[in-house]
Design an enzyme around this catalytic site. Structure first.
Site, PDB file in Angstrom:
ATOM      1  CB  CYS A   2      -1.034   0.148   1.375  1.00 12.01           C
ATOM      2  SG  CYS A   2      -2.018  -1.257   1.478  1.00 12.01           S
ATOM      3  NE  ARG A  27       5.016   1.395  -1.945  1.00  7.24           N
ATOM      4  CZ  ARG A  27       5.785   1.062  -0.814  1.00  7.24           C
ATOM      5  NH1 ARG A  27       7.009   1.074  -0.811  1.00  7.24           N
ATOM      6  NH2 ARG A  27       5.238   0.699   0.009  1.00  7.24           N
ATOM      7  CD1 TRP A  80      -0.083  -5.985  -3.056  1.00  6.66           C
ATOM      8  CD2 TRP A  80      -0.137  -6.626  -0.986  1.00  6.66           C
ATOM      9  NE1 TRP A  80       0.220  -7.349  -3.220  1.00  6.66           N
ATOM     10  CE2 TRP A  80       0.288  -7.639  -1.955  1.00  6.66           C
ATOM     11  CE3 TRP A  80      -0.414  -6.900   0.313  1.00  6.66           C
ATOM     12  CZ2 TRP A  80       0.592  -8.864  -1.362  1.00  6.66           C
ATOM     13  CZ3 TRP A  80      -0.027  -8.199   0.908  1.00  6.66           C
ATOM     14  CH2 TRP A  80       0.625  -9.133   0.138  1.00  6.66           C
ATOM     15  CG  ASN A 106       0.501   2.434   3.535  1.00  6.13           C
ATOM     16  OD1 ASN A 106      -0.680   2.402   2.968  1.00  6.13           O
ATOM     17  ND2 ASN A 106       1.741   3.016   3.045  1.00  6.13           N
ATOM     18  N   GLY A 107      -0.492  -0.783   6.637  1.00  6.56           N
ATOM     19  CA  GLY A 107      -0.211  -1.369   7.832  1.00  6.56           C
ATOM     20  C   GLY A 107      -1.070  -2.606   8.228  1.00  6.56           C
ATOM     21  CD  GLU A 509      17.127 -14.156  -6.718  1.00  9.41           C
ATOM     22  OE1 GLU A 509      16.406 -14.368  -5.425  1.00  9.41           O
ATOM     23  OE2 GLU A 509      16.491 -13.024  -7.424  1.00  9.41           O
ATOM     24  CE  LYS A 513      13.809 -12.390  -8.979  1.00 13.30           C
ATOM     25  NZ  LYS A 513      14.526 -11.686  -8.117  1.00 13.30           N
ATOM     26  CD  GLU A 516       9.894 -12.476  -7.036  1.00 16.46           C
ATOM     27  OE1 GLU A 516       9.523 -11.520  -6.460  1.00 16.46           O
ATOM     28  OE2 GLU A 516      10.954 -12.182  -7.747  1.00 16.46           O
ATOM     29  CG  HIS A 532      18.426 -37.661  -0.748  1.00 12.97           C
ATOM     30  ND1 HIS A 532      18.785 -38.924  -0.217  1.00 12.97           N
ATOM     31  CD2 HIS A 532      19.442 -37.156  -0.760  1.00 12.97           C
ATOM     32  CE1 HIS A 532      20.077 -38.822  -0.148  1.00 12.97           C
ATOM     33  NE2 HIS A 532      20.663 -37.915  -0.626  1.00 12.97           N
ATOM     34  CE  LYS A 629      11.564  -3.204  -5.958  1.00 19.02           C
ATOM     35  NZ  LYS A 629      12.321  -4.568  -6.541  1.00 19.02           N
TER      36      LYS A 629
HETATM   37  C1  AGP Z   1      12.274 -10.065  -5.039  1.00 19.35           C
HETATM   38  O1  AGP Z   1      12.467 -10.529  -6.352  1.00 19.35           O
HETATM   39  C2  AGP Z   1      11.134 -10.279  -4.362  1.00 19.35           C
HETATM   40  N1  AGP Z   1      10.200  -9.312  -4.883  1.00 19.35           N
HETATM   41  C3  AGP Z   1      11.009 -10.434  -2.933  1.00 19.35           C
HETATM   42  O2  AGP Z   1      11.358 -11.743  -2.414  1.00 19.35           O
HETATM   43  C4  AGP Z   1      11.868  -9.473  -1.924  1.00 19.35           C
HETATM   44  O3  AGP Z   1      13.364  -9.717  -2.227  1.00 19.35           O
HETATM   45  C5  AGP Z   1      11.408  -9.501  -0.511  1.00 19.35           C
HETATM   46  O4  AGP Z   1      10.238  -9.238  -0.161  1.00 19.35           O
HETATM   47  C6  AGP Z   1      12.418  -8.777   0.587  1.00 19.35           C
HETATM   48  O5  AGP Z   1      12.516  -7.370  -0.010  1.00 19.35           O
HETATM   49  P1  AGP Z   1      13.447  -6.368   0.629  1.00 19.35           P
HETATM   50  O6  AGP Z   1      14.791  -6.679  -0.008  1.00 19.35           O
HETATM   51  O7  AGP Z   1      12.945  -4.985   0.173  1.00 19.35           O
HETATM   52  O8  AGP Z   1      13.616  -6.566   2.148  1.00 19.35           O
END
Ligand code: AGP
Length: 634
Positions: A2, A27, A80, A106-107, A509, A513, A516, A532, A629
């Site tokens: 948000c 975001r 959000w 927000n929160g 990672e 990626k 996501e 395993h 974000k």
């Molecule tokens: C990364 O591609 C993601 N959007 C997500 O995993 C992100 O790395 C995670 O939310 C942590 O964010 P930060 O680095 O702002 O703490």
């Protein structure tokens, strides 16, 4: 997640609010809204106009173009969804029954259920499923009480009511409140969720994130926790939760504005992948500029003598930042010889390990706002303080791309990776920046502790100096390769990423990626673990992407890849073009570098491949569904 924007001044508020919200779009959000206050001619009191729309901001813009939102005071929000679906009735602002009070938040209000039930018993009807809606109803009741006591509507009375309501709210939140009866007052509150005030000429802004203020002002006042402010066209009054006045000088932001511009790239993510040579170049020039021959290895801003006494390191982070931390832990243990553990920040805060002495705690967060990471760091600080481990309670290091973030207010040692604003939700250049920060730390500690010879350190530094141009060439060469390979993933539903040792986190990672942004199910696994269990998933429909770089586990990785090939999986390799890597059906080649330096290169083809797979599916690469974000709620 948000976003909040608020404005008070003499200009028309709604275009400014929309502009601010546009800058927060990256975001991630699923609905948007704004509310303004204005006074009708010949009337004393104002009225609130509230407009909200599901989906992208353009829907809200259309609504406002059609029916307007007059006023020089207003609040805006991108939501959000947490409590309640992303529908218009759940979008912010929320209002009380009379519609005179409007609030954005927000929160999370953790005790909203209890407050809601209590209000319902008093006859209040709710129009949304959100946790936020309790706030305008509570403020309304409190204002009525104050007016009944004979107080006249004013900014101070609104502030007084908000102070009382804050006492009832549990959770972490930032809020902005307007009231039709006070068309020249805006009240804002920060409690463990970011909020910054911007000071213009005869006008004031408030936003959850710095980028929203870009182009409006460079003079800012980041709010502290449990702080509130009354903003009028005449100035800012800062208060603590008890209503006691506070004073703090604003800051002037130097440097260039962080401009959000896609240039000629189709997506921000692709642009940000291409910016990685600059991220690496900046780090090399900042931290490896010394004459390596003198042995003065800098590697980072770690001057404090206390760094000499570190015996152990713990790294707290989430998502991609945790993967960077895992590469960091490998370097710190295997290269610098210091015991290091990595934790999901969200788990650490409720189940920390027993305290270890002389431990450096590192928080890694590109946004500097991730609620779980901040809370885990705060919990650790508190835990060590209460056990009289004061020196190490304060020895926390934050690795971030946002040095003006909440992390920087909380942690005294900050390493700014300086990658510039990252708009794509999927982290790319900030991941590289975080990795480099860990290389610096490992070099620095290895040099201090003499756990590596000068020659070994010098050799790694030399390799790191070459990284920016190697990344540049890699991106140039792989763009087309990754794009054409991506076509083969048109009907793919599952992908397995394999890596070992220092490249195991890169496999994780790669999988993160891909899932996501393409919504393809992907698993990252340490290659030796396949047999395993996960090997049961493999058949000709499941591509296996294996990172194979010469080093201690090279042969093992190759034989794990063979095991996958024997199950008919299509094998894609990331590694140097050498006879051993001919076993792969497709090879995304990288230059031959030491195993230490390899993650800085193996991650690049991963990013490009994920990007092209998602782009070819026509997906919203920069704002993938359900993601934000910066994740400012627990
Ligand atoms: C990364 O591609 C993601 N959007 C997500 O995993 C992100 O790395 C995670 O939310 C942590 O964010 P930060 O680095 O702002 O703490």
């Amino acid at each position: 997640m948000c976003g909040i924007v608020a404005f008070i001044g003499s200009r028309d508020a709604s275009p400014l609010l929309l502009d601010g919200l546009r800058k927060l779009e990256y975001r991630g959000y699923d609905s948007a809204g704004l509310a303004t206050v204005t006074i009708r001619e010949n009337e004393k009191e104002g009225f609130v106009t509230c407009k909200r729309a599901k989906g992208k901001l353009v829907n809200l813009v259309e609504l406002i173009e059609q029916s307007g939102a007059p006023g020089h005071l207003g609040i805006g929000h991108t939501r959000w969804a947490t409590h309640g679906k992303p529908e218009e009735h759940n979008a912010h602002p929320h209002r009380d029954a009379s519609g005179d009070i409007a609030v954005v938040q927000n929160g999370i209000i953790e005790n909203h259920n209890y407050l809601r039930q209590d209000l319902e018993k008093q006859g209040v009807s709710f129009l949304s499923e959100t946790d936020t809606e309790v706030i305008p109803h509570l403020i309304s009741k409190e204002l009525q009480r104050l007016l009944d006591l004979g107080k006249l509507p004013s900014g101070s009375v609104l502030l007084e009511a908000v102070i009382e309501v804050m006492k009832l709210l549990e959770g972490a939140y930032a809020i902005a409140v307007i009231w039709s009866k006070t068309p020249d007052s805006l009240v804002v509150v920060k409690k463990q969720t970011p909020l910054v005030i911007g000071l213009g000429e005869g006008e004031f802004f408030c936003a959850s994130d710095m980028p929203a203020l870009t182009g409006f002002t460079r003079t800012i006042l980041p709010m502290e926790d449990d702080e509130m402010a009354l903003l009028t066209p005449l100035g800012i009054e800062l208060y603590d939760v008890n209503g006691q006045r506070k004073n703090r000088s604003p800051l002037f932001l130097s440097g260039v504005d962080q401009v959000i511009d896609k240039q000629n790239f189709r997506h921000f993510m692709l642009k940000e992948i291409h910016e990685q040579p600059d991220t690496a170049e900046l780090w090399v020039s900042r931290y490896l500029s010394n004459d390596l021959e003198t042995g003065a290895f800098l590697g980072g801003p770690y001057d404090a003598p206390i760094f000499e006494s570190i015996e152990e390191i713990q790294i707290l982070a989430c998502g991609t930042s945790r993967h960077a931390g895992m590469v960091g832990a490998y370097l710190l243990e295997q290269f610098a010889g210091i015991r290091t553990s990595v934790f999901f920040a969200s788990e650490f805060r409720y189940a920390p390990p027993p305290l270890s002495p002389n431990t450096l705690t590192i928080g890694v967060t590109q946004s500097g706002e991730t609620a779980d990471t901040l809370a885990a760091l705060a919990m650790e600080h508190q835990r060590r303080t209460s056990l009289n481990n004061i020196e190490f309670a304060s020895l926390q290091l934050g690795i971030t791309n946002c040095p003006e973030s909440s992390l920087a207010l909380q942690v005294s040692n900050i390493l700014d990776i300086g990658a510039g604003i990252e708009v794509g939700v999927a982290a790319t250049k900030t991941f590289l920046g975080q990795l480099l920060a860990f290389y610096g730390l490992a070099i620095n500690i290895a040099a201090r502790r003499k756990s590596r010879s000068r020659t070994e350190i010098r050799n790694l530094c030399r390799e790191l100096k070459a990284i920016p141009s190697q990344i540049k060439d890699l991106i140039k060469n792989h763009n087309q390769m990754a794009e054409s390979l991506a076509h083969r993933f048109a009907d793919t539903e599952d992908v397995v990423f394999l890596g070992r040792g220092i490249n195991y986190p890169i496999a994780l990672e790669g999988a993160l990626k891909l899932k996501e942004i393409s919504y393809i199910h992907a698993e990252g696994y340490p290659a030796g673990e396949m047999k395993h269990g996960p090997i049961a998933l493999l058949d000709q429909r499941v591509p296996v992407i294996s990172i194979a770089t010469p080093g201690v586990v090279f042969e093992k990785v190759l034989s794990n890849a063979q095991e996958a090939k024997a199950r008919d999986a299509t094998l894609i390799g990331i590694g140097p073009k050498i006879p051993e890597t001919e076993i792969f059906d497709f090879l995304l080649p990288i230059p031959k570098v030491s195993e230490w330096a390899s993650p800085l290169l193996t991650v690049i083809p991963m990013q490009l491949l994920s990007y092209y797979i998602a782009a070819q599916r026509g997906l919203d690469v920069d704002q993938p569904r359900n993601l934000a974000k910066s994740v400012t709620v627990e």
